[in-house]
Design a protein around this motif. Structure first.
Motif, PDB file in Angstrom:
ATOM      1  N   ARG A  11       0.832  -1.202   0.000  1.00  0.00           N
ATOM      2  CA  ARG A  11       0.000   0.000   0.000  1.00  0.00           C
ATOM      3  C   ARG A  11       0.871   1.257   0.000  1.00  0.00           C
ATOM      4  O   ARG A  11       0.557   2.241  -0.666  1.00  0.00           O
ATOM      5  N   ARG A  15       0.904   4.145  -2.811  1.00  0.00           N
ATOM      6  CA  ARG A  15       0.665   5.549  -2.488  1.00  0.00           C
ATOM      7  C   ARG A  15       1.799   6.424  -3.006  1.00  0.00           C
ATOM      8  O   ARG A  15       1.564   7.511  -3.536  1.00  0.00           O
ATOM      9  N   GLU A  18       1.324   6.914  -6.652  1.00  0.00           N
ATOM     10  CA  GLU A  18       0.223   7.853  -6.903  1.00  0.00           C
ATOM     11  C   GLU A  18       0.675   9.294  -6.679  1.00  0.00           C
ATOM     12  O   GLU A  18       0.298  10.190  -7.430  1.00  0.00           O
ATOM     13  N   ILE A  46      -4.846  13.279  -1.221  1.00  0.00           N
ATOM     14  CA  ILE A  46      -4.421  12.991   0.146  1.00  0.00           C
ATOM     15  C   ILE A  46      -4.140  14.305   0.864  1.00  0.00           C
ATOM     16  O   ILE A  46      -4.093  15.373   0.246  1.00  0.00           O
ATOM     17  N   SER A  50      -0.081  13.421   4.914  1.00  0.00           N
ATOM     18  CA  SER A  50       0.152  12.083   4.353  1.00  0.00           C
ATOM     19  C   SER A  50       1.287  12.116   3.338  1.00  0.00           C
ATOM     20  O   SER A  50       2.096  11.183   3.263  1.00  0.00           O
TER      21      SER A  50
END
Length: 201
Positions: A11, A15, A18, A46, A50
């Protein structure tokens, strides 16, 4: 016990990818100087907090993008030359093999031009751009060595630098042109480089 950390790692990697994709869009749209980490976070969907879990600042994002672009550029050229030897190609065929993948790369990666295909690169990006410049210079120098073996190493390096500078001067014009005009401009670029290379080879 190991599955959960692996899922978290996957994950996290997703992220980061992304965020880099979002950053490329923001850099392409706003330019490096005007882009902000807040805008990149918003593009990625986000919070800024983050984003900072993965990248300390805008320059760190640019360096990570440089790594991504180097990998993609090398893959494009490896695919272009798989199964063929530059020495066996005619000069027009060789120019097609070298130039077309880089044009396609620039079209597919809009953030690349905004960051690394510019003459006025900010000082903070110089280090991040070095791997890209070295990879391109090595590729072009190797091709010049194959096509013009009589040239000395210094002459090969000079020829490679001239080819790269001419190419980099034309790429923004090609990318900014309407799609229907790009093939004509690309052909003109190939003619220009071919006229320079032909007497040497």
């Amino acid at each position: 016990m190991t599955e959960r950390p692996r899922r978290r790692q996957a994950r996290g990697e997703q992220r980061m990818a992304e965020i880099l994709t979002a950053a490329a869009e923001v850099f392409a749209r706003s330019g490096y100087e005007a882009a902000t980490t807040n805008a990149i976070a918003a593009e990625a969907g986000i919070s800024p907090g983050s984003l900072y879990q993965f990248f300390a600042n805008k320059e760190a994002i640019a360096r990570a993008l440089a790594d991504r672009f180097v990998t993609r550029m090398r893959a494009a050229h490896e695919a272009a030359f798989t199964g063929s030897d530059p020495a066996d190609l005619s000069l027009p065929e060789l120019l097609d093999r070298v130039i077309d993948p880089i044009i396609e790369f620039n079209l597919a990666n809009p953030g690349f031009k905004a960051l690394f295909a510019r003459p006025d690169m900010p000082a903070g990006l110089a280090e991040a751009a070095r791997p890209i410049q070295e990879a391109l210079f090595a590729r072009v120098t190797a091709i010049v060595a194959v096509r013009a073996p009589a040239l000395s190493p210094a002459e090969r390096a000079l020829t490679a630098r001239v080819l790269i500078q001419v190419f980099q001067a034309m790429v923004p014009l090609i990318i900014a042109a309407p799609p229907e005009e790009r093939p004509l401009l690309t052909t003109e670029l190939k003619h220009l480089l071919g006229r320079y290379l032909a007497p040497l080879t």
